[in-house]
Design a protein around this motif. Structure first.
Motif, short mmCIF file in Angstrom:
data_model
loop_
_atom_site.label_atom_id
_atom_site.label_comp_id
_atom_site.label_asym_id
_atom_site.label_seq_id
_atom_site.Cartn_x
_atom_site.Cartn_y
_atom_site.Cartn_z
N TRP A 75 0.82 -1.21 0.00
CA TRP A 75 0.00 0.00 0.00
C TRP A 75 0.86 1.26 0.00
N VAL A 76 1.90 1.27 0.80
CA VAL A 76 2.81 2.42 0.80
C VAL A 76 3.45 2.57 -0.57
N GLN A 77 3.82 1.46 -1.20
CA GLN A 77 4.43 1.51 -2.53
C GLN A 77 3.46 2.07 -3.56
N ARG A 78 2.18 1.72 -3.45
CA ARG A 78 1.18 2.24 -4.38
C ARG A 78 1.04 3.76 -4.23
N GLU A 79 1.00 4.22 -2.99
CA GLU A 79 0.89 5.66 -2.78
C GLU A 79 2.14 6.37 -3.32
N LEU A 80 3.31 5.78 -3.05
CA LEU A 80 4.55 6.38 -3.52
C LEU A 80 4.60 6.40 -5.04
N ASN A 81 4.20 5.32 -5.69
CA ASN A 81 4.19 5.29 -7.16
C ASN A 81 3.29 6.37 -7.74
N ARG A 82 2.14 6.55 -7.13
CA ARG A 82 1.21 7.59 -7.59
C ARG A 82 1.82 8.97 -7.44
N ALA A 83 2.49 9.18 -6.29
CA ALA A 83 3.12 10.48 -6.04
C ALA A 83 4.26 10.73 -7.02
N LEU A 84 5.08 9.71 -7.25
CA LEU A 84 6.21 9.86 -8.18
C LEU A 84 5.72 10.10 -9.61
N THR A 85 4.61 9.48 -9.97
CA THR A 85 4.05 9.71 -11.30
C THR A 85 3.66 11.17 -11.48
N GLN A 86 3.04 11.76 -10.46
CA GLN A 86 2.69 13.18 -10.52
C GLN A 86 3.95 14.05 -10.60
N GLU A 87 4.99 13.65 -9.90
CA GLU A 87 6.23 14.42 -9.93
C GLU A 87 6.90 14.30 -11.29
N ILE A 88 6.99 13.10 -11.84
CA ILE A 88 7.65 12.88 -13.12
C ILE A 88 6.90 13.59 -14.25
N LYS A 89 5.58 13.60 -14.20
CA LYS A 89 4.78 14.28 -15.21
C LYS A 89 4.94 15.79 -15.15
N GLY A 90 5.43 16.29 -14.02
CA GLY A 90 5.61 17.72 -13.87
C GLY A 90 4.42 18.44 -13.28
N THR A 91 3.37 17.69 -12.93
CA THR A 91 2.21 18.34 -12.32
C THR A 91 2.48 18.75 -10.88
N LYS A 92 3.41 18.06 -10.22
CA LYS A 92 3.80 18.41 -8.85
C LYS A 92 5.32 18.29 -8.73
N PRO A 93 6.06 19.28 -9.18
CA PRO A 93 7.53 19.21 -9.10
C PRO A 93 8.02 19.12 -7.65
N ASP A 94 9.05 18.31 -7.43
CA ASP A 94 9.64 18.15 -6.08
C ASP A 94 8.57 17.82 -5.05
N TYR A 95 7.69 16.96 -5.44
CA TYR A 95 6.52 16.62 -4.61
C TYR A 95 6.86 15.67 -3.47
N VAL A 96 7.74 14.70 -3.73
CA VAL A 96 8.01 13.60 -2.80
C VAL A 96 9.18 13.95 -1.89
N VAL A 97 8.97 13.80 -0.58
CA VAL A 97 10.02 14.06 0.42
C VAL A 97 10.20 12.79 1.26
N PRO A 98 11.34 12.08 1.15
CA PRO A 98 11.56 10.87 1.95
C PRO A 98 11.95 11.22 3.39
#
Length: 296
Positions: free
Chosen positions: A84-107
């Motif tokens: 489940w954590v991986q699914r949320e992270l994948n969704r977040a990274l997809t938004q970041e890679i697409k450029g809709t949310k730059p620098d979105y993910v903070v580990p």
């Protein structure tokens, strides 16, 4: 003229999303509480407070992620194995890679992990185990605001020192060091005309990790002066931390007259003097440590 609440300029609330494993819930809730206590203007999404009976789990999580300015993923040996954590992270990274949310993910590290999730290898981590509360809350807020969290000063401008003698014990005294900003890889010295008979150290203030190492025996230079050197070891100092070195000379030797200076040490010798015998000093009552040792 602004005369009603509807006319006031509203500062947009920063929204963040906390992704974590249920086994790490207690730690993440504590982080959530600490962060909101420091920065009450933040809107931090966490499932405990956002999802109630009857809600669609998927819809609420998607809504929380879509509305968030930053996605904090808490990485522990358990969470990196959770689908489940991986699914949320994948969704977040997809938004970041697409450029809709730059620098979105903070580990955020909760412990040592053997494997870093894909696409997080180059990101800067917030490490709750190596940082103080002041540091990681500042780093979290800075990542939300897109600013540098830790204002780091050069050692010459960062390290401060003061010294004092002891009431009724002229052979006993101490030097107290403090920092104005965060610091690591720091070494400092005390220079005296005769060897220090005994010494120890104590933290006066500070939520610190690790400690200092001291040379087993004072070093001497060609002029016959002696140096007691301390080096920062496996720790970081936060603003306001104070570290005191307490020293006792043999009976009949005056601390005030034997003390020459204290300052920064560059690995082979003194690099900058912070205080000297001519600097202002104070006289204080005896305390635990060398001050309490019987006169030699």
């Amino acid at each position: 003229m602004f005369n009603t609440p509807s006319d006031w300029i509203q500062v947009p609330t920063k929204r963040i999303f906390f992704s974590h494993a249920s086994e790490d819930k207690a730690t993440v809730l504590a982080v959530h509480s600490e962060l909101i206590a420091h920065f009450p203007d933040l809107d931090a999404w966490i499932d405990t407070y956002e999802i109630v009976g009857g809600d669609s789990l998927l819809d609420k999580i998607a809504e929380g992620m879509d509305n968030a300015d930053k996605f904090f993923v808490f990485l522990s040996p358990i969470s990196v194995t959770k689908p489940w954590v991986q699914r949320e992270l994948n969704r977040a990274l997809t938004q970041e890679i697409k450029g809709t949310k730059p620098d979105y993910v903070v580990p955020v590290l909760l412990g040592n992990i053997d494997r870093v999730p894909p696409f997080l290898e180059e990101k800067k981590y917030i490490d709750l185990h190596r940082q103080t509360v002041a540091e990681w809350t500042a780093e979290m807020k800075a990542s939300i605001d897109g600013k540098d969290a830790l204002l780091r000063l050069e050692p010459n401008a960062n390290l401060r020192a003061k010294w004092h003698t002891t009431t009724g014990r002229p052979n006993v005294g101490a030097v107290t060091f403090s920092v104005a900003s965060w610091a690591e890889n720091l070494s400092f010295y005390m220079r005296t005309t005769v060897p220090v008979f005994t010494y120890d150290h104590v933290w006066i203030k500070g939520g610190f990790r690790g400690g200092f190492t001291a040379h087993d025996a004072p070093l001497s230079n060609e002029a016959g002066d002696h140096f007691l050197v301390y080096a920062l070891a496996n720790t970081r100092l936060s603003p306001g931390d104070e570290f005191q070195v307490r020293m006792r000379f043999p009976a009949g030797v005056s601390f005030k007259d034997s003390f020459i200076s204290a300052g920064l040490w560059d690995g082979s010798g003194p690099s900058n003097t912070l205080i000297s015998q001519g600097s202002d000093f104070s006289v204080r009552p005896p305390v635990d440590g060398p001050d309490e040792a019987p006169a030699a």
